[in-house]
Design a protein around this motif. Structure first.
Motif, PDB file in Angstrom:
ATOM      1  N   GLN A  80      11.155  -5.439  -0.147  1.00  0.00           N
ATOM      2  CA  GLN A  80      11.868  -5.671   1.105  1.00  0.00           C
ATOM      3  C   GLN A  80      11.028  -6.499   2.070  1.00  0.00           C
ATOM      4  O   GLN A  80      11.546  -7.348   2.791  1.00  0.00           O
ATOM      5  CB  GLN A  80      12.276  -4.337   1.729  1.00  0.00           C
ATOM      6  N   SER A  81       9.729  -6.265   2.038  1.00  0.00           N
ATOM      7  CA  SER A  81       8.843  -7.034   2.907  1.00  0.00           C
ATOM      8  C   SER A  81       8.813  -8.505   2.477  1.00  0.00           C
ATOM      9  O   SER A  81       8.851  -9.420   3.311  1.00  0.00           O
ATOM     10  CB  SER A  81       7.452  -6.403   2.857  1.00  0.00           C
ATOM     11  N   LEU A  82       8.779  -8.736   1.169  1.00  0.00           N
ATOM     12  CA  LEU A  82       8.797 -10.121   0.671  1.00  0.00           C
ATOM     13  C   LEU A  82      10.123 -10.800   1.016  1.00  0.00           C
ATOM     14  O   LEU A  82      10.159 -11.956   1.460  1.00  0.00           O
ATOM     15  CB  LEU A  82       8.587 -10.130  -0.854  1.00  0.00           C
ATOM     16  N   ALA A 133       8.862  -0.262  -6.109  1.00  0.00           N
ATOM     17  CA  ALA A 133       8.354  -1.459  -5.424  1.00  0.00           C
ATOM     18  C   ALA A 133       9.184  -1.792  -4.181  1.00  0.00           C
ATOM     19  O   ALA A 133       9.075  -2.883  -3.627  1.00  0.00           O
ATOM     20  CB  ALA A 133       8.366  -2.648  -6.386  1.00  0.00           C
ATOM     21  N   ARG A 134       9.962  -0.842  -3.741  1.00  0.00           N
ATOM     22  CA  ARG A 134      10.960  -1.093  -2.706  1.00  0.00           C
ATOM     23  C   ARG A 134      10.383  -1.650  -1.390  1.00  0.00           C
ATOM     24  O   ARG A 134      10.884  -2.637  -0.857  1.00  0.00           O
ATOM     25  CB  ARG A 134      11.671   0.230  -2.432  1.00  0.00           C
ATOM     26  N   GLN A 135       9.334  -1.029  -0.880  1.00  0.00           N
ATOM     27  CA  GLN A 135       8.758  -1.486   0.398  1.00  0.00           C
ATOM     28  C   GLN A 135       8.228  -2.912   0.242  1.00  0.00           C
ATOM     29  O   GLN A 135       8.431  -3.765   1.106  1.00  0.00           O
ATOM     30  CB  GLN A 135       7.624  -0.562   0.853  1.00  0.00           C
ATOM     31  N   GLU A 158       0.830  -1.207   0.000  1.00  0.00           N
ATOM     32  CA  GLU A 158       0.000   0.000   0.000  1.00  0.00           C
ATOM     33  C   GLU A 158       0.865   1.258   0.000  1.00  0.00           C
ATOM     34  O   GLU A 158       0.552   2.250  -0.664  1.00  0.00           O
ATOM     35  CB  GLU A 158      -0.938   0.020   1.223  1.00  0.00           C
ATOM     36  N   GLN A 159       1.952   1.223   0.769  1.00  0.00           N
ATOM     37  CA  GLN A 159       2.873   2.371   0.806  1.00  0.00           C
ATOM     38  C   GLN A 159       3.450   2.650  -0.576  1.00  0.00           C
ATOM     39  O   GLN A 159       3.496   3.792  -1.030  1.00  0.00           O
ATOM     40  CB  GLN A 159       4.029   2.102   1.767  1.00  0.00           C
ATOM     41  N   ASP A 160       3.913   1.563  -1.239  1.00  0.00           N
ATOM     42  CA  ASP A 160       4.476   1.739  -2.586  1.00  0.00           C
ATOM     43  C   ASP A 160       3.426   2.276  -3.549  1.00  0.00           C
ATOM     44  O   ASP A 160       3.707   3.166  -4.361  1.00  0.00           O
ATOM     45  CB  ASP A 160       5.006   0.398  -3.126  1.00  0.00           C
TER      46      ASP A 160
END
Lengths: 419, 419
Positions: free
Chosen positions: B158-160, B153-155, B52-54
């Motif tokens: 990194q979460s994945l 798509a960074r956030q 959602e942030q991305d």
């Protein structure tokens, strides 16, 4: 014409010739190789005269004797080249070989077949025999090749290339399939290495400087051949009747080649270290030892120089070996992991469990148990022809035979199939 | 810490993890994949929150809706990722497979076995699912991987990656085997591409700009995946009941992918051209035609725009096709030779002689007879998993399955053998 134009023009001509060459039959390609052999013999006096010019220039420029020896052609070497062409003609042709085939339930059928790479760029040093060997292997595998040898061998290489082209022309085959770069600036090499779309692969053969320059410059894929900082680990349980001959052979039988051993790792409890080190010294090998080795063998102090940090990463290509005494297999593996160039590594042991661990853990093109690293060679592997030893992991690893100069394509046949 | 230091540190950690990962059993690797699947489902809310942030940032920056769609994860997409991990775990493990084995007359025995490549550098754009797919295929084949997706798509990425690492940690496996570049400068990518000795291969996936940048910068070997300017040649003897569905399928079933047809070559005497062009237009395809096509079909003038020179080399990835009328197979082959990107090319004909000539002469990863180019896909080929479609000739060509992420090594066992 600038050197860039001239390189591009030669690469374009090679690409056009490659399209035709790819579709020749095995018989046509072999006839070409035999004709080249014949042409070399017929042109021998011209070739040797060109070689004399190169030799005279190199002697004038104070090149050392060993260099001149590598540069020199003579009747025997021309004969050897012709014979190697006959041998290559007799080898099976990999092109057209079916690598895989399958059919889907819906009837769509797949065949994967071996095809040429296209155009090879070959950059090499010194020995003029590479001109013939590289061109011949390229032609055998349906490829075109653009050659660039060292400037000192220029007359010889051009004369050899002219003989190849003369042979192809006489058979009405596209002579542009083999070309020698006419631009002699160093920058011509950089240009060749960035002609994506015209050159399919670059193969540098020579010293580390040449290879590094090509790897840095090239945007075309590179097949790296090369450097061999090869280790022999003699385990606690090694049989001295195997270990001593293997170490002597791996170090001394031909010290200037990349599969020669450069490092000796001795298990601290192996009872025959003194004997091995004495025999190595007697065979004319200079020994550079770690502190523990020197401590364990005070009686050999006169034979053991001190190894420096740089020794562990040096490929001597000479009668020199660095010796390290290790506590166990783990320490040997760790040392190899840190210093290996990924070429050839060996363990000598009677312990099959340790041998299996070594073979599994060591990351190199060839990993040996109770055999000399000197076997890493296309001829010894039974490949018939060899194009260098790859130390990279993609495309080809280890001795590169004819298939290393091929790619594949998929042929898919349907009957109106849609997805 | 500079970005260079940070990239080197991550690559070093990946290399150390790769050594351990290479020695894991098939069962351990598959358990890791299943654990990652489970972890993704457990962490779904965290992952979707990061996404959602991305999405919010991208929307703020006025990215188009299609871009946001590719970037978006949701419950279904997380489920799909978990399922693909389960499917991958069920596939055979290529590592350790015996590729060849032989023994010499003197008893020296050779085995060539499949091993991991080592550390993969993966540079990609947009879709966050690539993070999971690429990491999973790398782990399945015993490799470590350093990932770098697009900054938008960074956030999410990194979460994945954090979920993957959490799963590995919980199984006491080296979590450093999967890393996401923390340095977010563009230059961090350049650094990654020049870490020879730490990174074994770089795989760029994305648009032509990304791929060209990586090919230009990288000194590490690159696996080029890619661009597909795919041609369909409809021969004089083509059966319209095969030709028309194939052309419609190849162009319209999924125009944005690399195996979609971009060019249509029509034999000037094929009687069904008008019908095919009309049906293409009815399917919403914009037609850009050569002068001869427009001349032959004055009745279709309202449907046929004029093609420009640039059209013949453009990969539209859209509902557009350029149409050229050719005199014969030779003209078609010549056009393809000049404009092909070496991805997928097809002939539609009932003439088996012409089909054989086309299959032999066309230099592309996949060459079709009477089937749609849309089949160039690892899943359609039956590979189970796919890592992109290689358009280069070395290492792997065409759809890359698990073996494309492997190398081989030779294990040589003697009994004191020397040369």
């Amino acid at each position: 014409m600038t050197h860039v134009d001239s390189v591009v023009q030669q690469a374009l001509a090679a690409k056009q010739a490659a399209r035709k060459w790819a579709l020749l039959s095995t018989e046509q390609k072999n006839a070409a190789l035999r004709k080249i052999a014949q042409q070399l013999l017929e042109n021998e006096s011209t070739i040797l005269a060109a070689n004399e010019q190169d030799l005279a220039a190199a002697a004038n420029n104070q090149y050392p004797q060993a260099y001149l020896d590598r540069l020199r052609l003579n009747h025997q070497r021309v004969l050897d080249l012709a014979n190697s062409l006959e041998e290559l003609a007799a080898l099976p042709d990999p092109i057209g070989e079916e690598v895989a085939q399958w059919q889907r339930a819906d009837g769509l059928s797949f065949r994967q077949i071996r095809v040429p790479l296209g155009v090879i760029g070959m950059i090499y040093e010194a020995r003029p025999n590479v001109t013939i060997d590289a061109a011949a292997i390229a032609l055998k595998t349906g490829n075109a090749i653009v050659l660039r040898g060292s400037r000192t061998a220029r007359q010889t290489n051009q004369s050899l290339t002219a003989s190849i082209q003369q042979a192809l022309r006489s058979l009405d085959l596209p002579e542009e399939a083999v070309q020698y770069l006419t631009a002699d600036q160093r920058e011509a090499v950089d240009t060749l290495c960035t002609l994506n779309g015209l050159i399919d692969v670059i193969i540098p053969r020579g010293g580390a400087d040449l290879i590094n320059r090509v790897v840095k410059t090239s945007t075309v894929p590179v097949l790296v051949t090369g450097v061999g900082n090869c280790h022999l680990f003699v385990d606690q349980s090694a049989d001295p009747d195997k270990a001593i001959p293997i170490v002597i052979n791996a170090k001394t039988s031909r010290p200037a080649v990349c599969n020669a051993a450069e490092k000796l790792l001795l298990h601290k409890n192996w009872p025959y270290s003194e004997r091995l080190l004495t025999e190595l010294a007697a065979a004319g090998v200079q020994l550079r030892a770690c502190p523990l080795t020197r401590e364990q063998h005070p009686e050999l102090a006169h034979l053991l120089q001190s190894a420096t940090d740089a020794d562990w990463d040096t490929e001597y290509l000479d009668l020199i070996i660095a010796v390290r005494t290790v506590a166990d297999l783990d320490e040997a593996l760790q040392h190899i992991e840190q210093h290996s160039t990924g070429h050839s590594e060996a363990i000598i042991t009677e312990d099959t469990g340790k041998a299996a661990r070594f073979l599994g853990a060591v990351d190199a093109a060839a990993v040996y148990h109770n055999a000399s690293t000197r076997f890493t060679d296309g001829g010894e592997f039974g490949f018939g022809a060899e194009f260098g030893i790859s130390t990279q992991k993609i495309h080809a690893r280890g001795p590169m035979g004819l298939t290393a100069l091929t790619s594949t394509k998929y042929l898919i046949v349907g009957n109106g199939h849609i997805r």
